[in-house]
Design a protein around this motif. Structure first.
Motif, PDB file in Angstrom:
ATOM      1  N   ILE A   1       2.244  12.522   5.058  1.00  0.00           N
ATOM      2  CA  ILE A   1       2.487  12.549   7.132  1.00  0.00           C
ATOM      3  C   ILE A   1       1.643  11.051   7.326  1.00  0.00           C
ATOM      4  N   ALA A   2       2.587  10.747   8.033  1.00  0.00           N
ATOM      5  CA  ALA A   2       2.741   8.996   8.360  1.00  0.00           C
ATOM      6  C   ALA A   2       1.644   9.287  10.040  1.00  0.00           C
ATOM      7  N   VAL A   3       1.109   8.583  10.305  1.00  0.00           N
ATOM      8  CA  VAL A   3       0.400   8.476  11.644  1.00  0.00           C
ATOM      9  C   VAL A   3       1.120   7.030  12.374  1.00  0.00           C
ATOM     10  N   THR A   4       1.634   6.636  13.120  1.00  0.00           N
ATOM     11  CA  THR A   4       1.532   5.834  13.972  1.00  0.00           C
ATOM     12  C   THR A   4       1.284   5.914  14.886  1.00  0.00           C
ATOM     13  N   THR A   5       0.088   4.800  15.635  1.00  0.00           N
ATOM     14  CA  THR A   5      -0.605   5.027  17.394  1.00  0.00           C
ATOM     15  C   THR A   5       0.489   4.226  17.418  1.00  0.00           C
ATOM     16  N   LEU A   6       0.464   4.247  18.997  1.00  0.00           N
ATOM     17  CA  LEU A   6       1.204   3.603  19.903  1.00  0.00           C
ATOM     18  C   LEU A   6       0.658   2.153  20.770  1.00  0.00           C
ATOM     19  N   SER A   7       1.581   1.442  20.689  1.00  0.00           N
ATOM     20  CA  SER A   7       0.709   0.227  21.315  1.00  0.00           C
ATOM     21  C   SER A   7       1.068   0.583  23.283  1.00  0.00           C
TER      22      SER A   7
ATOM     23  N   ILE B   1       0.902  -1.313   0.032  1.00  0.00           N
ATOM     24  CA  ILE B   1       0.369  -0.077   0.301  1.00  0.00           C
ATOM     25  C   ILE B   1       0.770   1.620  -0.035  1.00  0.00           C
ATOM     26  N   PRO B   2       1.629   1.429   1.041  1.00  0.00           N
ATOM     27  CA  PRO B   2       3.071   2.919   0.859  1.00  0.00           C
ATOM     28  C   PRO B   2       3.284   3.093  -0.555  1.00  0.00           C
ATOM     29  N   ASP B   3       3.792   2.233  -1.028  1.00  0.00           N
ATOM     30  CA  ASP B   3       4.497   2.320  -2.726  1.00  0.00           C
ATOM     31  C   ASP B   3       3.471   2.319  -3.275  1.00  0.00           C
ATOM     32  N   MET B   4       2.547   1.543  -3.557  1.00  0.00           N
ATOM     33  CA  MET B   4       1.085   2.023  -4.827  1.00  0.00           C
ATOM     34  C   MET B   4       1.073   3.683  -4.447  1.00  0.00           C
TER      35      MET B   4
ATOM     36  N   GLU C   1       2.248  18.492 -10.046  1.00  0.00           N
ATOM     37  CA  GLU C   1       1.402  18.751  -8.721  1.00  0.00           C
ATOM     38  C   GLU C   1       2.316  19.133  -7.107  1.00  0.00           C
ATOM     39  N   THR C   2       1.509  19.521  -6.229  1.00  0.00           N
ATOM     40  CA  THR C   2       2.108  19.620  -4.804  1.00  0.00           C
ATOM     41  C   THR C   2       1.253  18.532  -4.492  1.00  0.00           C
ATOM     42  N   VAL C   3       1.925  17.157  -3.780  1.00  0.00           N
ATOM     43  CA  VAL C   3       0.443  16.166  -3.516  1.00  0.00           C
ATOM     44  C   VAL C   3       1.083  15.658  -1.783  1.00  0.00           C
ATOM     45  N   LEU C   4       0.351  15.570  -1.377  1.00  0.00           N
ATOM     46  CA  LEU C   4      -0.245  15.362   0.229  1.00  0.00           C
ATOM     47  C   LEU C   4      -0.974  13.820   0.234  1.00  0.00           C
ATOM     48  N   VAL C   5       0.728  13.033   0.935  1.00  0.00           N
ATOM     49  CA  VAL C   5       0.263  11.241   1.209  1.00  0.00           C
ATOM     50  C   VAL C   5       0.142  11.120   1.985  1.00  0.00           C
ATOM     51  N   LEU C   6      -0.935  10.674   2.833  1.00  0.00           N
ATOM     52  CA  LEU C   6      -1.409  10.091   4.298  1.00  0.00           C
ATOM     53  C   LEU C   6      -1.293   8.993   4.108  1.00  0.00           C
ATOM     54  N   LEU C   7      -0.440   8.988   5.085  1.00  0.00           N
ATOM     55  CA  LEU C   7      -0.452   7.045   5.024  1.00  0.00           C
ATOM     56  C   LEU C   7      -0.873   7.058   6.419  1.00  0.00           C
ATOM     57  N   THR C   8      -2.341   6.687   6.754  1.00  0.00           N
ATOM     58  CA  THR C   8      -2.158   5.900   8.256  1.00  0.00           C
ATOM     59  C   THR C   8      -3.071   4.438   8.037  1.00  0.00           C
ATOM     60  N   ASP C   9      -2.622   3.393   9.071  1.00  0.00           N
ATOM     61  CA  ASP C   9      -1.457   3.451  10.169  1.00  0.00           C
ATOM     62  C   ASP C   9      -0.620   2.206   9.485  1.00  0.00           C
ATOM     63  N   MET C  10       0.658   2.946  10.125  1.00  0.00           N
ATOM     64  CA  MET C  10       2.279   2.162   9.835  1.00  0.00           C
ATOM     65  C   MET C  10       2.235   1.334  11.083  1.00  0.00           C
ATOM     66  N   THR C  11       1.754   1.487  11.741  1.00  0.00           N
ATOM     67  CA  THR C  11       2.431   0.718  13.167  1.00  0.00           C
ATOM     68  C   THR C  11       1.409  -0.800  12.352  1.00  0.00           C
ATOM     69  N   SER C  12       0.388  -0.231  11.285  1.00  0.00           N
ATOM     70  CA  SER C  12      -0.497  -1.864  10.898  1.00  0.00           C
ATOM     71  C   SER C  12       0.673  -2.308   9.878  1.00  0.00           C
ATOM     72  N   TYR C  13       1.140  -2.076   9.236  1.00  0.00           N
ATOM     73  CA  TYR C  13       2.283  -1.463   8.442  1.00  0.00           C
ATOM     74  C   TYR C  13       3.688  -2.473   8.925  1.00  0.00           C
ATOM     75  N   ALA C  14       4.019  -2.342   9.903  1.00  0.00           N
ATOM     76  CA  ALA C  14       5.015  -2.863  10.563  1.00  0.00           C
ATOM     77  C   ALA C  14       4.550  -3.848  10.980  1.00  0.00           C
TER      78      ALA C  14
END
Length: 203
Positions: free
Chosen positions: A109-115, A30-33, A47-60
């Protein structure tokens, strides 16, 4: 999607969605896509592009599942030893192209939830070393809302901007605000522990 649709922004959004019922290996794509799509618009369309990656904890977590199934030796918090590199290759796609080549930029902007609120967990710990800044959000019991905690937030670039590209008094205002915030937190601790408050503490 409803929020974007209600705001009239759905035609400017590209979404890649992976749910927990999908295979873990798909989440790794997903992040690569998302960043490939961002690169197209930034490089080809300027273009000016904003990438929101949520949730990078799930990715990890998916990285951990895949690496464990490949019999790789886990590192801290059961994460793969390659976690830093895996995150860095994503976060370091952020770029601003000079106007001489047409401009265009990618902001991530990458969102990381804390365990359990653990900021020392391998995912936020590695993220802190890679990214240029973090906003630490926590739920404040006094106001019943999620607030930005300035003491755990971080910006490595603020000294290049504050007072230079922003108002001249930005740095002084920022320092004064943080000092007052710290004093208020100290006064709250004194109150909770039954100590007398000074007039300044009350204010």
């Amino acid at each position: 999607r409803n929020t974007f649709s209600n705001a009239g922004a759905l035609d400017r959004i590209i979404s890649f969605i992976n749910t927990t019922e999908d295979p873990a290996v798909e989440r790794l794509l997903i992040p690569d896509m998302a960043l490939t799509a961002a690169e197209y618009f930034a490089v080809e369309k300027h273009e000016t592009v904003l990438v929101l990656l949520t949730d990078m904890t799930s990715y990890a977590d998916s990285l951990s599942i895949v690496s464990n199934r490949m019999d790789q030796i886990p590192s801290k918090d059961s994460m793969p030893g390659s976690l830093y590199s895996d995150l860095a290759k994503i976060y370091e796609k952020a770029v601003q192209f000079p106007e001489s080549v047409g401009g265009g930029s990618i902001t991530i902007i990458a969102v990381t939830t804390l365990s359990g609120g653990d900021i020392t967990h391998a995912v936020p710990d590695n993220t802190g070393y890679i990214t240029e800044g973090q906003l630490y959000l926590r739920r404040d019991s006094d106001v019943g809302k999620v607030v930005v905690d300035p003491f755990r937030s971080l910006s490595r670039l603020k000294q290049l901007v504050a007072g230079k590209k922003t108002r001249k008094d930005h740095a002084q205002v920022m320092n004064a605000a943080i000092r007052l915030y710290a004093d208020a937190a100290n006064a709250k601790t004194k109150l909770e522990n039954g100590f007398d408050l000074t007039n300044y503490d009350e204010r």
